[in-house]
Design a protein around this motif. Structure first.
Motif, PDB file in Angstrom:
ATOM      1  N   VAL A 124       0.799  -1.166  -0.077  1.00  0.00           N
ATOM      2  CA  VAL A 124      -0.047  -0.068   0.204  1.00  0.00           C
ATOM      3  C   VAL A 124       0.998   1.311  -0.009  1.00  0.00           C
ATOM      4  O   VAL A 124       0.668   2.110  -0.804  1.00  0.00           O
ATOM      5  CB  VAL A 124      -0.819  -0.042   1.180  1.00  0.00           C
ATOM      6  N   ILE A 125       1.922   1.345   0.875  1.00  0.00           N
ATOM      7  CA  ILE A 125       2.444   2.473   0.951  1.00  0.00           C
ATOM      8  C   ILE A 125       3.730   2.573  -0.186  1.00  0.00           C
ATOM      9  O   ILE A 125       3.792   3.905  -0.915  1.00  0.00           O
ATOM     10  CB  ILE A 125       3.510   2.507   2.306  1.00  0.00           C
ATOM     11  N   ASP A 126       4.419   1.726  -0.461  1.00  0.00           N
ATOM     12  CA  ASP A 126       5.456   1.895  -1.621  1.00  0.00           C
ATOM     13  C   ASP A 126       4.946   1.783  -2.996  1.00  0.00           C
ATOM     14  O   ASP A 126       5.456   2.606  -3.820  1.00  0.00           O
ATOM     15  CB  ASP A 126       6.672   1.001  -1.341  1.00  0.00           C
ATOM     16  N   HIS A 127       3.964   0.721  -3.173  1.00  0.00           N
ATOM     17  CA  HIS A 127       3.319   0.511  -4.323  1.00  0.00           C
ATOM     18  C   HIS A 127       2.380   1.657  -4.966  1.00  0.00           C
ATOM     19  O   HIS A 127       2.140   2.082  -6.096  1.00  0.00           O
ATOM     20  CB  HIS A 127       2.778  -0.831  -4.797  1.00  0.00           C
ATOM     21  N   HIS A 128       1.640   2.012  -4.021  1.00  0.00           N
ATOM     22  CA  HIS A 128       0.317   2.809  -4.189  1.00  0.00           C
ATOM     23  C   HIS A 128       0.355   4.139  -3.881  1.00  0.00           C
ATOM     24  O   HIS A 128      -0.027   5.428  -4.537  1.00  0.00           O
ATOM     25  CB  HIS A 128      -0.958   2.312  -3.561  1.00  0.00           C
ATOM     26  N   LYS A 136       6.103  -5.552 -10.254  1.00  0.00           N
ATOM     27  CA  LYS A 136       6.779  -5.732 -11.625  1.00  0.00           C
ATOM     28  C   LYS A 136       6.308  -4.676 -12.551  1.00  0.00           C
ATOM     29  O   LYS A 136       5.144  -4.774 -12.919  1.00  0.00           O
ATOM     30  CB  LYS A 136       6.294  -7.090 -12.365  1.00  0.00           C
ATOM     31  N   PRO A 137       7.253  -3.519 -12.640  1.00  0.00           N
ATOM     32  CA  PRO A 137       6.881  -2.337 -13.608  1.00  0.00           C
ATOM     33  C   PRO A 137       6.531  -2.804 -15.050  1.00  0.00           C
ATOM     34  O   PRO A 137       6.819  -3.832 -15.337  1.00  0.00           O
ATOM     35  CB  PRO A 137       7.924  -1.614 -13.469  1.00  0.00           C
ATOM     36  N   GLY A 138       5.713  -2.166 -15.774  1.00  0.00           N
ATOM     37  CA  GLY A 138       5.348  -2.454 -17.026  1.00  0.00           C
ATOM     38  C   GLY A 138       3.643  -2.615 -17.467  1.00  0.00           C
ATOM     39  O   GLY A 138       3.084  -2.269 -16.663  1.00  0.00           O
ATOM     40  N   GLN A 141       1.220  -3.432 -14.472  1.00  0.00           N
ATOM     41  CA  GLN A 141       1.852  -3.408 -13.157  1.00  0.00           C
ATOM     42  C   GLN A 141       0.711  -3.279 -12.105  1.00  0.00           C
ATOM     43  O   GLN A 141       1.065  -3.833 -10.885  1.00  0.00           O
ATOM     44  CB  GLN A 141       2.624  -2.455 -13.172  1.00  0.00           C
ATOM     45  N   LEU A 142      -0.368  -2.817 -12.284  1.00  0.00           N
ATOM     46  CA  LEU A 142      -1.614  -2.839 -11.200  1.00  0.00           C
ATOM     47  C   LEU A 142      -1.786  -4.002 -10.770  1.00  0.00           C
ATOM     48  O   LEU A 142      -2.155  -4.535  -9.720  1.00  0.00           O
ATOM     49  CB  LEU A 142      -2.583  -2.044 -11.734  1.00  0.00           C
ATOM     50  N   LEU A 143      -1.924  -5.063 -11.909  1.00  0.00           N
ATOM     51  CA  LEU A 143      -2.461  -6.403 -11.452  1.00  0.00           C
ATOM     52  C   LEU A 143      -1.546  -7.051 -10.610  1.00  0.00           C
ATOM     53  O   LEU A 143      -1.820  -7.697  -9.609  1.00  0.00           O
ATOM     54  CB  LEU A 143      -2.701  -7.425 -12.781  1.00  0.00           C
ATOM     55  N   TRP A 144       0.081  -6.961 -10.940  1.00  0.00           N
ATOM     56  CA  TRP A 144       1.042  -7.307 -10.088  1.00  0.00           C
ATOM     57  C   TRP A 144       0.973  -6.998  -8.658  1.00  0.00           C
ATOM     58  O   TRP A 144       0.961  -7.591  -7.908  1.00  0.00           O
ATOM     59  CB  TRP A 144       2.371  -7.194 -10.743  1.00  0.00           C
ATOM     60  N   ASP A 145       0.751  -5.620  -8.486  1.00  0.00           N
ATOM     61  CA  ASP A 145       0.570  -4.951  -7.396  1.00  0.00           C
ATOM     62  C   ASP A 145      -0.258  -5.764  -6.460  1.00  0.00           C
ATOM     63  O   ASP A 145      -0.339  -5.597  -5.440  1.00  0.00           O
ATOM     64  CB  ASP A 145       0.516  -3.369  -7.532  1.00  0.00           C
ATOM     65  N   LEU A 146      -1.818  -5.412  -7.157  1.00  0.00           N
ATOM     66  CA  LEU A 146      -2.830  -5.936  -6.287  1.00  0.00           C
ATOM     67  C   LEU A 146      -2.530  -7.409  -6.121  1.00  0.00           C
ATOM     68  O   LEU A 146      -3.103  -7.912  -5.006  1.00  0.00           O
ATOM     69  CB  LEU A 146      -4.103  -5.846  -7.471  1.00  0.00           C
ATOM     70  N   GLY A 147      -1.878  -8.171  -6.827  1.00  0.00           N
ATOM     71  CA  GLY A 147      -1.931  -9.688  -6.624  1.00  0.00           C
ATOM     72  C   GLY A 147      -0.929  -9.769  -5.246  1.00  0.00           C
ATOM     73  O   GLY A 147      -0.854 -10.569  -4.360  1.00  0.00           O
ATOM     74  N   PHE A 148       0.158  -8.949  -5.129  1.00  0.00           N
ATOM     75  CA  PHE A 148       0.980  -8.733  -3.886  1.00  0.00           C
ATOM     76  C   PHE A 148       0.097  -8.440  -2.957  1.00  0.00           C
ATOM     77  O   PHE A 148       0.371  -9.152  -1.701  1.00  0.00           O
ATOM     78  CB  PHE A 148       2.167  -7.698  -4.021  1.00  0.00           C
ATOM     79  N   LEU A 149      -0.859  -7.504  -2.875  1.00  0.00           N
ATOM     80  CA  LEU A 149      -1.680  -7.208  -1.778  1.00  0.00           C
ATOM     81  C   LEU A 149      -2.559  -8.291  -1.442  1.00  0.00           C
ATOM     82  O   LEU A 149      -2.529  -8.783  -0.247  1.00  0.00           O
ATOM     83  CB  LEU A 149      -2.453  -5.861  -1.934  1.00  0.00           C
TER      84      LEU A 149
END
Length: 170
Positions: A124-128, A136-138, A141-149
């Protein structure tokens, strides 16, 4: 009450009650936070090289950019190391208390919860919020970030189930 009375009376014995998992759970949470950070740094920063700490702020394709990202990764690992040392101390302290329950299941659940909490907070803090890097930029990337969450939520739920199961079994 003397020791022989405590041994003969189960209600006053040193057996742990469900509430006495707290020091073990706190130690596991802190260790899980540190280990979650180490997993992120080792796997995503170093082995897969998907991102560095500041890769959305400055490129890692120049020497100066790589120096800043390496410094960021080092500070990140220092924080992970300090969390791990703190967790080890808390675990040692919990182990020296007679009334603290010793449950591998509750401790492992707390480790998972700590790692899940790491994913949620860092994600939440660093990605969003700060946007200093993405998992995983590119493309996507939003799906990768949401998958991480999502992995953080999953770890939290599994950890909580393990802890509750251990409490009910005691």
């Amino acid at each position: 009450m003397n020791n022989s009375e405590e041994l003969s009376n189960p209600s006053t014995s040193n057996l742990a009650t469900p509430g006495e998992y707290r020091p073990l759970i706190i130690a596991g949470l802190v260790l899980g936070l540190g280990q979650g950070g180490f997993f992120d740094g080792i796997i995503f920063h170093q082995l897969l090289q998907w991102h560095h700490m500041f890769s959305s702020l400055t490129t890692d394709m120049t020497v100066a950019g790589m120096e800043i990202n390496t410094l960021g990764d080092g500070l990140f690992h220092l924080a992970d190391w300090l969390l791990t040392l703190t967790g080890i101390f808390l675990l040692w302290r919990a182990g020296t208390r007679a009334k603290v329950a010793h449950s591998g299941q509750a401790f492992f659940g707390a480790l998972l919860m700590g790692a899940g909490l790491f994913n949620l907070v860092e994600g939440v803090i660093d990605h969003h919020i700060l946007g200093i890097h993405h998992l995983k930029p590119g493309p996507h990337q939003l799906l990768w970030d949401l998958g991480f969450l999502g992995s953080g939520v999953l770890l939290l739920v599994i950890g909580w189930v393990l802890i509750e199961s251990a409490r009910k079994a005691s």
